[in-house]
Design a protein around this motif. Structure first.
Motif, PDB file in Angstrom:
ATOM      1  N   SER A 175       0.811  -1.223   0.000  1.00 31.61           N
ATOM      2  CA  SER A 175       0.000   0.000   0.000  1.00 31.61           C
ATOM      3  C   SER A 175       0.842   1.270   0.000  1.00 31.61           C
ATOM      4  CB  SER A 175      -0.926   0.011   1.225  1.00 31.61           C
ATOM      5  OG  SER A 175      -0.168  -0.021   2.424  1.00 31.61           O
ATOM      6  N   THR A 176       2.149   1.126   0.183  1.00 31.70           N
ATOM      7  CA  THR A 176       3.038   2.293   0.182  1.00 31.70           C
ATOM      8  C   THR A 176       3.376   2.681  -1.250  1.00 31.70           C
ATOM      9  OG1 THR A 176       4.017   1.581   2.277  1.00 31.70           O
ATOM     10  CG2 THR A 176       5.240   3.211   1.002  1.00 31.70           C
ATOM     11  N   ALA A 177       3.339   3.964  -1.557  1.00 28.63           N
ATOM     12  CA  ALA A 177       3.626   4.431  -2.915  1.00 28.63           C
ATOM     13  C   ALA A 177       5.053   4.063  -3.311  1.00 28.63           C
ATOM     14  CB  ALA A 177       3.446   5.945  -2.998  1.00 28.63           C
ATOM     15  N   PRO A 178       5.266   3.550  -4.529  1.00 30.63           N
ATOM     16  CA  PRO A 178       6.627   3.220  -4.972  1.00 30.63           C
ATOM     17  C   PRO A 178       7.596   4.395  -4.871  1.00 30.63           C
ATOM     18  CG  PRO A 178       5.012   2.293  -6.486  1.00 30.63           C
ATOM     19  CD  PRO A 178       4.253   3.171  -5.532  1.00 30.63           C
ATOM     20  N   SER A 179       7.067   5.627  -4.994  1.00 25.84           N
ATOM     21  CA  SER A 179       7.944   6.804  -4.918  1.00 25.84           C
ATOM     22  C   SER A 179       8.647   6.884  -3.569  1.00 25.84           C
ATOM     23  CB  SER A 179       7.131   8.089  -5.145  1.00 25.84           C
ATOM     24  OG  SER A 179       6.115   8.233  -4.160  1.00 25.84           O
ATOM     25  N   VAL A 180       8.004   6.397  -2.504  1.00 23.09           N
ATOM     26  CA  VAL A 180       8.639   6.399  -1.181  1.00 23.09           C
ATOM     27  C   VAL A 180       9.891   5.534  -1.205  1.00 23.09           C
ATOM     28  CG1 VAL A 180       8.340   5.731   1.241  1.00 23.09           C
ATOM     29  CG2 VAL A 180       6.475   6.854   0.014  1.00 23.09           C
ATOM     30  N   LEU A 181       9.800   4.381  -1.852  1.00 20.78           N
ATOM     31  CA  LEU A 181      10.952   3.492  -1.942  1.00 20.78           C
ATOM     32  C   LEU A 181      12.068   4.125  -2.757  1.00 20.78           C
ATOM     33  CD1 LEU A 181      12.305   0.709  -1.511  1.00 20.78           C
ATOM     34  CD2 LEU A 181      11.283   0.033  -3.685  1.00 20.78           C
ATOM     35  N   PHE A 182      11.734   4.628  -3.946  1.00 25.65           N
ATOM     36  CA  PHE A 182      12.773   5.164  -4.821  1.00 25.65           C
ATOM     37  C   PHE A 182      13.433   6.401  -4.220  1.00 25.65           C
ATOM     38  CE2 PHE A 182      10.367   2.739  -8.069  1.00 25.65           C
ATOM     39  CZ  PHE A 182      11.410   1.944  -8.511  1.00 25.65           C
TER      40      PHE A 182
ATOM     41  N   VAL B 286      14.671  -1.320   1.727  1.00 28.23           N
ATOM     42  CA  VAL B 286      13.684  -2.134   1.011  1.00 28.23           C
ATOM     43  C   VAL B 286      12.768  -2.849   2.009  1.00 28.23           C
ATOM     44  CG1 VAL B 286      13.389  -4.222  -0.375  1.00 28.23           C
ATOM     45  CG2 VAL B 286      14.986  -2.450  -1.117  1.00 28.23           C
ATOM     46  N   GLY B 287      13.378  -3.472   3.022  1.00 23.01           N
ATOM     47  CA  GLY B 287      12.588  -4.183   4.017  1.00 23.01           C
ATOM     48  C   GLY B 287      11.661  -3.278   4.798  1.00 23.01           C
ATOM     49  N   ILE B 288      12.165  -2.097   5.179  1.00 20.44           N
ATOM     50  CA  ILE B 288      11.353  -1.159   5.966  1.00 20.44           C
ATOM     51  C   ILE B 288      10.177  -0.642   5.149  1.00 20.44           C
ATOM     52  CG2 ILE B 288      11.356   1.116   7.056  1.00 20.44           C
ATOM     53  CD1 ILE B 288      14.295   0.584   7.838  1.00 20.44           C
ATOM     54  N   VAL B 289      10.463  -0.132   3.946  1.00 21.75           N
ATOM     55  CA  VAL B 289       9.409   0.471   3.125  1.00 21.75           C
ATOM     56  C   VAL B 289       8.375  -0.566   2.703  1.00 21.75           C
ATOM     57  CG1 VAL B 289       8.937   1.659   0.950  1.00 21.75           C
ATOM     58  CG2 VAL B 289      10.907   2.340   2.320  1.00 21.75           C
ATOM     59  N   CYS B 290       8.821  -1.795   2.443  1.00 23.95           N
ATOM     60  CA  CYS B 290       7.891  -2.838   1.992  1.00 23.95           C
ATOM     61  C   CYS B 290       7.182  -3.527   3.149  1.00 23.95           C
ATOM     62  CB  CYS B 290       8.637  -3.860   1.142  1.00 23.95           C
ATOM     63  SG  CYS B 290       9.261  -3.158  -0.410  1.00 23.95           S
ATOM     64  N   GLY B 291       7.443  -3.086   4.378  1.00 23.02           N
ATOM     65  CA  GLY B 291       6.705  -3.581   5.528  1.00 23.02           C
ATOM     66  C   GLY B 291       7.034  -5.001   5.936  1.00 23.02           C
ATOM     67  N   LEU B 292       8.269  -5.435   5.699  1.00 18.09           N
ATOM     68  CA  LEU B 292       8.647  -6.788   6.098  1.00 18.09           C
ATOM     69  C   LEU B 292       8.799  -6.872   7.619  1.00 18.09           C
ATOM     70  CD1 LEU B 292      11.322  -7.704   3.392  1.00 18.09           C
ATOM     71  CD2 LEU B 292       8.851  -8.051   3.333  1.00 18.09           C
ATOM     72  N   PRO B 293       8.599  -8.060   8.207  1.00 12.93           N
ATOM     73  CA  PRO B 293       8.819  -8.219   9.647  1.00 12.93           C
ATOM     74  C   PRO B 293      10.258  -7.870  10.024  1.00 12.93           C
ATOM     75  CG  PRO B 293       7.686 -10.123   8.736  1.00 12.93           C
ATOM     76  CD  PRO B 293       8.126  -9.295   7.567  1.00 12.93           C
TER      77      PRO B 293
END
Length: 217
Positions: free
Chosen positions: A65-72, A193-200
Motif C-alpha cells: 500500500s506504500t507508494a513506490p515513490s517512497v521506496l525510490f 527495502v525491508g522497511i518500506v515494503c513492511g517486512l517483519p
C-alpha cells in the motif's frame, strides 16, 4: 526469508535510471540542483540502490500500500551518501581522477567540494514529510546509522595503522574495520527495502545482512 540463488544479482541500467530520476526529483524539490547534480546524478551504476531494487524483483517483494515513490526516494538517499563519501575519500586520499575523469574537488575547488559533500549528507538524512510515519523515522535512523558506520570505516582506512588499531575499540578485527567503509551503503539500501515494503523486523535484519555481505563481496 532471504532468497537463495546461485548467482549474484545482475546490475540493470533501468534500475539505476529509476534511482537517478528520484535523485533529480528530490534535488529539484529542495532547490538544490547545480553542484549536487554535477556531483551526485551523473549517469552511473547507482550500484547500492540498483542491486536492492533487483533483489526485490528477484524475491517478488512489493511496496504494497506504500507508494513506490517512497521506496525510490529513500533509495536515492543512499546514493547521495555514496556520492558524498566519494568526494571526501578523493580529498583525503589526494586523488585527482575517478573513473577516468577529474574528481569533483579538482573540477569545482576544495571549498565547494567540502560544502557539497556536507549538503549531500544533509539531503540524504532529511526524510520527506509525505512519507508514511511508520516508514519515515526508521528510514532516517537507518541512513544516519549508515553515515556513522561509513565514517568509522573511512577513519580506519585513512589513519595511520597505530591510530587505526586504537580506534577499533569494539573488538572487531582490522579486516572488519576496513569493511565498514564499503558495506554500510549496501546494507542500508537493502534495509530500506525491508522497511518500506513492511517486512517483519527479523526479515529486515536478514535482508540488511545480505546487503552487507554483498558489499563485502
Amino acid at each position: 526469508m532471504v532468497r537463495r540463488h546461485d548467482m549474484l544479482p545482475q546490475w540493470l541500467r533501468e534500475n539505476a535510471l529509476a534511482c537517478e530520476q528520484a535523485m533529480l526529483g528530490l534535488l529539484s524539490k529542495s532547490g538544490r540542483l547545480s553542484s549536487l547534480c554535477n556531483s551526485a546524478v551523473l549517469p552511473g551504476r547507482k550500484l547500492r540502490a540498483s542491486l536492492a531494487i533487483q533483489y526485490m524483483k528477484w524475491a517478488g517483494i512489493t511496496t504494497g500500500s506504500t507508494a513506490p515513490s517512497v521506496l525510490f526516494e529513500s533509495l536515492a538517499k543512499t546514493e547521495f551518501l555514496h556520492s558524498a563519501s566519494c568526494i571526501l575519500d578523493d580529498i583525503i586520499d589526494g586523488d585527482t581522477v575517478r573513473r577516468g575523469q577529474p574528481v569533483f574537488h579538482v573540477r569545482e575547488g576544495l571549498p565547494q567540494a567540502i560544502l557539497t559533500a556536507q549538503d549531500l549528507i544533509a539531503a540524504a538524512c532529511s526524510i520527506e514529510l509525505s512519507h508514511p510515519g511508520r516508514v519515515r523515522r526508521r528510514v532516517q535512523d537507518a541512513l544516519v546509522g549508515s553515515v556513522r558506520e561509513a565514517l568509522r570505516g573511512e577513519a580506519c582506512d585513512s589513519f595511520a595503522l597505530s591510530d587505526t588499531l586504537k580506534y577499533v575499540s569494539s573488538g572487531l578485527d582490522l579486516e572488519q574495520a576496513y569493511l565498514r567503509k564499503t558495506t554500510p551503503g549496501f546494507e542500508v539500501a537493502h534495509r530500506i527495502v525491508g522497511i518500506v515494503c513492511g517486512l517483519p523486523k527479523g526479515h529486515v535484519e536478514q535482508l540488511a545482512a545480505y546487503g552487507a555481505a554483498l558489499g563485502a563481496y
